[in-house]
Design an enzyme around this catalytic site. Structure first.
Site, PDB file in Angstrom:
ATOM      1  N   GLU A 162       0.830  -1.212   0.000  1.00 31.86           N
ATOM      2  CA  GLU A 162       0.000   0.000   0.000  1.00 31.86           C
ATOM      3  C   GLU A 162       0.860   1.255   0.000  1.00 31.86           C
ATOM      4  OE1 GLU A 162      -2.845  -0.497  -0.890  1.00 31.86           O
ATOM      5  OE2 GLU A 162      -3.075  -2.599  -0.310  1.00 31.86           O
ATOM      6  N   HIS A 217       1.705   2.070  -3.571  1.00 37.44           N
ATOM      7  CA  HIS A 217       0.641   2.850  -4.222  1.00 37.44           C
ATOM      8  C   HIS A 217       0.711   4.298  -3.732  1.00 37.44           C
ATOM      9  CE1 HIS A 217      -1.471  -0.308  -6.305  1.00 37.44           C
ATOM     10  NE2 HIS A 217      -1.763  -0.985  -5.224  1.00 37.44           N
TER      11      HIS A 217
HETATM   12 ZN    ZN Z   1      -2.481  -2.985  -5.064  1.00 39.85          ZN
END
Ligand code: ZN
Length: 713
Positions: free
Chosen positions: A492, A495
């Site tokens: 995460e 991202h």
């Molecule tokens: Zn992902």
């Protein structure tokens, strides 16, 4: 100070926390369910006015007059709505859910109406042809081009007499997708296997037995009930010593929603998806041809990184070929183990595979997950993660003081070396009541540069669901997380970095916006690699009691377990991907017979897999990714993004041969500039090539996955 209160709704707008924050950060804790309707109604109205203004004949087709005001209005709506959706996910209450649900259809209808607005399409076309277009930044040009592409894919160029058919296709597809998933769910729910004799549970772990007793109790049955829901089904396949039990469960599972499902024997139910699949394939083919594409696979590639249908086909076949010798070895070992160690009579059966694999894995690599967890206190992991980001990307991360929605939530700023803040992010780490499961990164605010030179810095939410800290003898213990959790956190944050370190000023392509669908997991999966790097783990671990780093021997075991049976696992994914790909490219849906999809899957399995596809298996009938999710002609993208991320990571491994560290800041700076900073402002293929100096290669993925022959001297 007093104000006249003649208009209560208007008054509610002035103090409304969903509007008051402007371009800033909402006061999340102040947002009440009753704020939602007036704020969103007002913002919808403003957005519609902006659309009307944009499409008015007197509005010039320029960025400043057309695109920017429209972006202002839709961003204001999107940000308020985003804050509500976020709260709905992390701080749900019945009142909030109701207020959210009440506005959802209107908001969805507004955004989908934009894509159908032909006057707007004409304005954007005019902007593309205007002399001012050439003077726009490349990012702004990309925003316009993406919009035009999406208008076209939405049917804007179709002749008027074709449009009704086109929208009928969309409706029918939506209905068939819904029916497909309902059938899978009904078939999954509709089967229960009851065990009354405790001896038949031999081998199952205590929590699986407990859950089965609970399932039985819920259905007012005596004994232990197993269903086809994965958490109930899979432990049986892995652990139940009773071979007949495994067989019964297996057969029910792989025939769900097909003509062979046990339900049909009774002739009462109609959950068979066979015809549904063909109908969907026919509609997709028709849609693609109306839009001028050769096949649905070709249409699906329009907003993706892969160039053409053949490239994807070759890509998958190539990986299959390279993985095959390893899969053959995995398969041989498994059969020998089943015969010699488990003493299973006769040849290994489909319902023995998960059972034999689990036991072989335990025999070779067993270690306690709980023991491992003691080495990962969350504060230490965060310190390691932030340190890594700071080293690689030349930024500083510091605690910030943004408005939060729960006491557990932390906020941070990201600063450049001179101390200037370039982004913010939130971390909401723990599971709790009212918070949706899983982990995700979401865009709270995107980076934007305004015509007047002002810059809006991006903000991201990182949301996880780790186990909250517990009190031991009245003292709050440091929270520890599993290695899987560490991987999730890194994923995460990858991202997040894509969103936060962008340098793009046009909102539609800044950060993760506008990145091709099959490349969007590059930065996230890239970060996962560091969780398997000794150099990183050694510094990121400290036993909760002794403070000692992770023992190297335990790390080596983790590493071997990671690639256990990866040959077989890879071929399984290839069969799924190629079946999806070829049913949308080479299958002739016009002449296809009833079982065409099944036959295609068999052909592909026979050619590419080493484990024969069982005669009874009807797995396409429950392949919801393809027939009820967004993955039609897109399943390959899992492998595609893995190749990109592994190959990008290999640049750091190569650098480490010279510098002695994978945390090489020169490579980090290039990765930041060529991959993260550019976001969706140029194609992922160009970005990758700019970083790597060449096109992607599958070699690094195979090497990381243990699918390369060790070189022997
Ligand atoms: Zn992902």
């Amino acid at each position: 100070m007093t104000t006249s209160k003649t208009n209560p709704v208007h008054d509610h707008l002035e103090n409304n926390p969903l509007i008051a924050f402007g371009r800033g950060i909402p006061e999340y804790a102040a947002i009440q369910p009753e704020d939602i309707a007036p704020a969103i109604e007002h913002l919808l109205e403003q957005a519609q006015l902006a659309v009307n203004h944009a499409t008015s004949p007197s509005t010039p087709s320029t960025w400043e007059a057309l695109a920017e005001p429209l972006e202002d209005a839709t961003e204001a709506l999107g940000r308020s709505w985003g804050a509500i959706s976020h709260l709905n996910s992390v701080a749900d209450t019945p009142a909030l859910r109701t207020a959210y649900g009440a506005m959802l259809p209107e908001v969805t209808a507004f955004f989908s109406s934009l894509g159908q607005n032909l006057a707007l399409y004409e304005k954007f076309k005019a902007l593309k042809n205007d002399t001012s277009f050439a003077k726009l930044s490349l990012a702004q040009q990309k925003v316009i081009e993406n919009s035009l592409r999406d208008f076209r894919l939405g049917g804007a160029e179709l002749a008027d007499d074709q449009k009704p058919r086109f929208s009928k296709i969309q409706d029918e597809q939506a209905q068939l997708g819904k029916a497909f998933s309902d059938h899978v769910l009904d078939a999954t729910d509709g089967f229960v296997h009851l065990i009354e004799n405790e001896a038949e549970l031999a081998g199952l772990p205590p929590d699986a037995i407990e859950a089965a007793a609970e399932t039985a109790a819920q259905k007012n049955l005596k004994g232990w009930a197993f269903s086809l829901h994965f958490p109930s089904y899979y432990p049986v396949m892995q652990y139940a010593e009773n071979r007949n039990l495994r067989r019964k469960m297996y057969e029910a599972y792989v025939t769900r929603a097909s003509e062979l499902a046990p339900e049909y024997a009774k002739g009462q139910l109609d959950w068979n998806n066979t015809e549904n699949m063909l109908q969907q394939l026919r509609l997709r083919d028709e849609e693609a041809k109306m839009l001028g594409f050769e096949s649905y696979a070709a249409l699906s590639l329009a907003p993706k990184m892969a160039r053409d249908v053949t490239e994807v086909d070759h890509f998958l076949a190539d990986i299959a070929q390279r993985a095959r010798p390893f899969a053959e070895k995995d398969w041989d070992e498994l059969q020998v183990f089943a015969r010699d160690s488990l003493k299973l009579p006769g040849p290994i059966q489909p319902w023995d595979i998960a059972y034999a694999s689990e036991h072989l894995k335990q025999e070779r690599y067993s270690f306690s997950e709980n023991e491992l967890k003691q080495y990962f206190p969350l504060p230490k992991v965060l310190e390691g993660l932030f340190g890594l980001i700071q080293t690689l990307f030349d930024v500083r991360i510091e605690a910030a003081n943004l408005p939060i929605w729960h006491a557990d939530v932390q906020s941070f700023s990201v600063q450049n070396p001179s101390g200037q803040i370039i982004a913010y992010f939130y971390l909401d780490p723990y599971a709790r009541q009212g918070k949706r499961g899983g982990a995700w990164m979401d865009d709270a605010r995107g980076r934007r540069e305004f015509s007047n030179g002002e810059i809006q810095v991006p903000v991201a939410y990182l949301v996880c669901n780790f186990a909250p800290p517990v009190k031991v003898n009245g003292v709050l213990r440091q929270p520890t997380i599993t290695h899987d959790d560490v991987i999730t956190l890194f994923h995460e944050s990858g991202h997040g970095l894509h969103h936060l370190l962008t340098q793009v000023g046009a909102l539609g392509v800044s950060g993760i916006n506008g990145v091709e669908w099959d490349a969007v997991e590059l930065p996230s999966q890239f970060m996962e690699n560091f969780c398997w790097e000794w150099e990183v783990l050694e510094k990121m671990t400290a036993h909760i009691e002794t403070g000692m780093p992770l023992p190297k021997a335990l790390f080596e075991k983790m590493l071997s377990a990671k690639n256990f049976q990866n040959g077989l696992g890879t071929l399984r994914q290839i069969v799924f991907s190629l079946t999806d790909w070829r049913m949308h490219s080479s299958l002739n849906v016009k002449t296809a017979k009833q079982q065409a999809v099944l036959e295609l899957s068999r052909e592909i399995a026979a050619k590419f897999n080493v484990i024969p596809q069982p005669e009874i298996s009807r797995w396409p009938n429950s392949f919801s990714h393809i027939f009820a999710g967004g993955y039609a002609a897109g399943y390959y993208s899992y492998k595609w993004a893995e190749v990109l991320s592994a190959d990008a990571y290999a640049a750091f491994e190569e650098a480490s041969k010279l510098t002695g560290t994978v945390l090489d800041s020169a490579t980090g700076a290039r990765y930041r500039a060529e991959i993260l900073a550019v976001g969706g402002s140029r194609s992922a293929a160009e970005s990758f090539k700019a970083f790597r100096g060449r096109d992607p290669s599958i070699d690094a993925l195979l090497r990381h996955g243990g699918l390369v022959q060790e070189e022997v001297a």
